[in-house]
Scaffold this active site. Sequence first.
Site, short mmCIF file in Angstrom:
data_model
loop_
_atom_site.label_atom_id
_atom_site.label_comp_id
_atom_site.label_asym_id
_atom_site.label_seq_id
_atom_site.Cartn_x
_atom_site.Cartn_y
_atom_site.Cartn_z
N LYS A 85 -14.14 8.39 -4.60
CA LYS A 85 -13.85 7.70 -5.86
C LYS A 85 -15.14 7.15 -6.48
O LYS A 85 -15.39 7.31 -7.68
CB LYS A 85 -12.85 6.56 -5.59
CG LYS A 85 -12.70 5.55 -6.71
CD LYS A 85 -12.10 6.13 -7.98
CE LYS A 85 -12.31 5.19 -9.15
NZ LYS A 85 -11.65 5.54 -10.37
N LYS A 137 -20.09 -1.64 -10.85
CA LYS A 137 -19.77 -1.83 -9.43
C LYS A 137 -19.60 -0.48 -8.73
O LYS A 137 -20.14 -0.26 -7.65
CB LYS A 137 -18.46 -2.63 -9.32
CG LYS A 137 -17.90 -2.72 -7.91
CD LYS A 137 -16.40 -2.99 -7.88
CE LYS A 137 -15.59 -1.87 -8.44
NZ LYS A 137 -14.17 -1.85 -8.10
P1 NAD Z 1 -7.98 -6.33 -13.32
O1 NAD Z 1 -9.12 -7.28 -13.33
O2 NAD Z 1 -7.21 -6.09 -14.58
O3 NAD Z 1 -6.93 -6.76 -12.18
C1 NAD Z 1 -7.28 -7.33 -10.96
C2 NAD Z 1 -6.17 -8.29 -10.59
O4 NAD Z 1 -6.46 -8.87 -9.32
C3 NAD Z 1 -6.00 -9.46 -11.58
O5 NAD Z 1 -4.66 -9.59 -11.96
C4 NAD Z 1 -6.49 -10.67 -10.79
O6 NAD Z 1 -5.86 -11.87 -11.17
C5 NAD Z 1 -6.12 -10.26 -9.37
N1 NAD Z 1 -6.91 -10.97 -8.36
C6 NAD Z 1 -8.24 -11.19 -8.34
N2 NAD Z 1 -8.57 -11.89 -7.23
C7 NAD Z 1 -7.42 -12.11 -6.54
C8 NAD Z 1 -7.10 -12.78 -5.33
N3 NAD Z 1 -8.05 -13.38 -4.61
N4 NAD Z 1 -5.81 -12.82 -4.93
C9 NAD Z 1 -4.84 -12.21 -5.66
N5 NAD Z 1 -5.08 -11.58 -6.83
C10 NAD Z 1 -6.34 -11.53 -7.26
O7 NAD Z 1 -8.53 -4.95 -12.74
P2 NAD Z 1 -7.95 -3.47 -12.93
O8 NAD Z 1 -8.52 -2.86 -14.17
O9 NAD Z 1 -6.47 -3.51 -12.70
O10 NAD Z 1 -8.66 -2.73 -11.68
C11 NAD Z 1 -8.28 -2.97 -10.34
C12 NAD Z 1 -9.03 -2.00 -9.43
O11 NAD Z 1 -8.78 -0.67 -9.84
C13 NAD Z 1 -10.55 -2.16 -9.46
O12 NAD Z 1 -11.05 -1.95 -8.17
C14 NAD Z 1 -11.01 -1.08 -10.43
O13 NAD Z 1 -12.36 -0.67 -10.16
C15 NAD Z 1 -10.00 0.00 -10.14
N6 NAD Z 1 -9.69 0.94 -11.22
C16 NAD Z 1 -9.54 0.51 -12.51
C17 NAD Z 1 -9.24 1.42 -13.51
C18 NAD Z 1 -9.07 0.99 -14.95
O14 NAD Z 1 -9.06 1.87 -15.83
N7 NAD Z 1 -8.91 -0.28 -15.25
C19 NAD Z 1 -9.08 2.79 -13.20
C20 NAD Z 1 -9.20 3.19 -11.86
C21 NAD Z 1 -9.50 2.26 -10.89
#
Ligand code: NAD
Length: 306
Positions: free
Chosen positions: A178, A248
């Site tokens: 990934k 990241k």
């Molecule tokens: P986001 O920031 O929208 O969501 C992360 C969530 O985690 C938030 O709701 C936050 O409140 C919660 N969180 C943070 N710390 C926490 C804790 N200690 N306990 C409980 N909840 C906690 O991020 P996202 O865009 O949903 O991405 C999530 C993951 O997926 C990341 O690793 C990102 O790299 C990956 N990703 C994102 C995308 C995208 O297009 N956004 C695509 C593929 C992969």
Amino acid sequence: MSAIKKIGFVGLGNMGNPMAGHLVKAGFDVTVYDIRPEAVKAFSLQHAVTAAASLVDVAQGADAVITMLPDDKVVRRVVLGDGTENCVAAGLARGSVVLDMSTSDPTGTRGLAAALAPRGIAVVDAPVMGGVVFAKDATLDIMVGGDAALVERCRPIFTALGRSVIRCGGIGTAHALKALANYVNACALINAIEAMMIGKRLGLDPRLMADALIPMCAGRNHPIEKKVIPHVLTRKFGTGMAMGFIAKDVKIAMDAAKSVGAFAPLGERVSELWSAAADQLGFQLDQTEIARYWEEANGITLADGK
Ligand code: NAD
């Protein structure tokens, strides 16, 4: 191995929210938790789920806990706790599985698996390719690493969330793939932006360049088709993926390269550029706003018609 019926889901962000919704629709018994109580409340009003009040609660009785969190450091804190027993591992029984669908560092994932093994809790890494639109449509491409029998046990979860499953190998290999996939994407995006910025200075129209580059030399070019044209030229900047997450991910890829002594000078520079842009412009900005880093330096924009 028994079928997975009860799932704890941690992280109801841009990706986790629609993913958890699909698991409910697929008939799993889902309990959700997020550090933001308002996210849990909003989700529980829309779906037939149990809202957990703590990390122990979200894991209690679960066959599997899925994490969709910012990175492996947060995943480790959530699963193992930071010196407290308010953590997922404290609620999980032997024979259960932690499924980390976040984009995490493979070394961190292997460390997590080693830490959980004595408790009889397994780990599978299952990061996803495809952004928020794909998460909403349940058409994610899911890379999977871990024990083969365990992966099969988790397959109904993948079927509910995605259109394909790519078996990568042992634990951590999916997180490695990934990060490397996002490195390829991140490199191609700024490669196109930089070329178009130079072209604009030489009197070329950005849209003409974008349309011409694809058939001439790029084949199917995901960053130009899905990011530059619909989000940079139009100024929508709305892919739903934070710039800081790409920074990241490329850093994870380069850390992984270093860990095996691989020669990666291009990736190191790409990583520096993404990190500098995220620091200067803002972690939370959309990934496509990386164009502003070049626009500010050049004093011109790639906006359509400007
Ligand atoms: P986001 O920031 O929208 O969501 C992360 C969530 O985690 C938030 O709701 C936050 O409140 C919660 N969180 C943070 N710390 C926490 C804790 N200690 N306990 C409980 N909840 C906690 O991020 P996202 O865009 O949903 O991405 C999530 C993951 O997926 C990341 O690793 C990102 O790299 C990956 N990703 C994102 C995308 C995208 O297009 N956004 C695509 C593929 C992969």
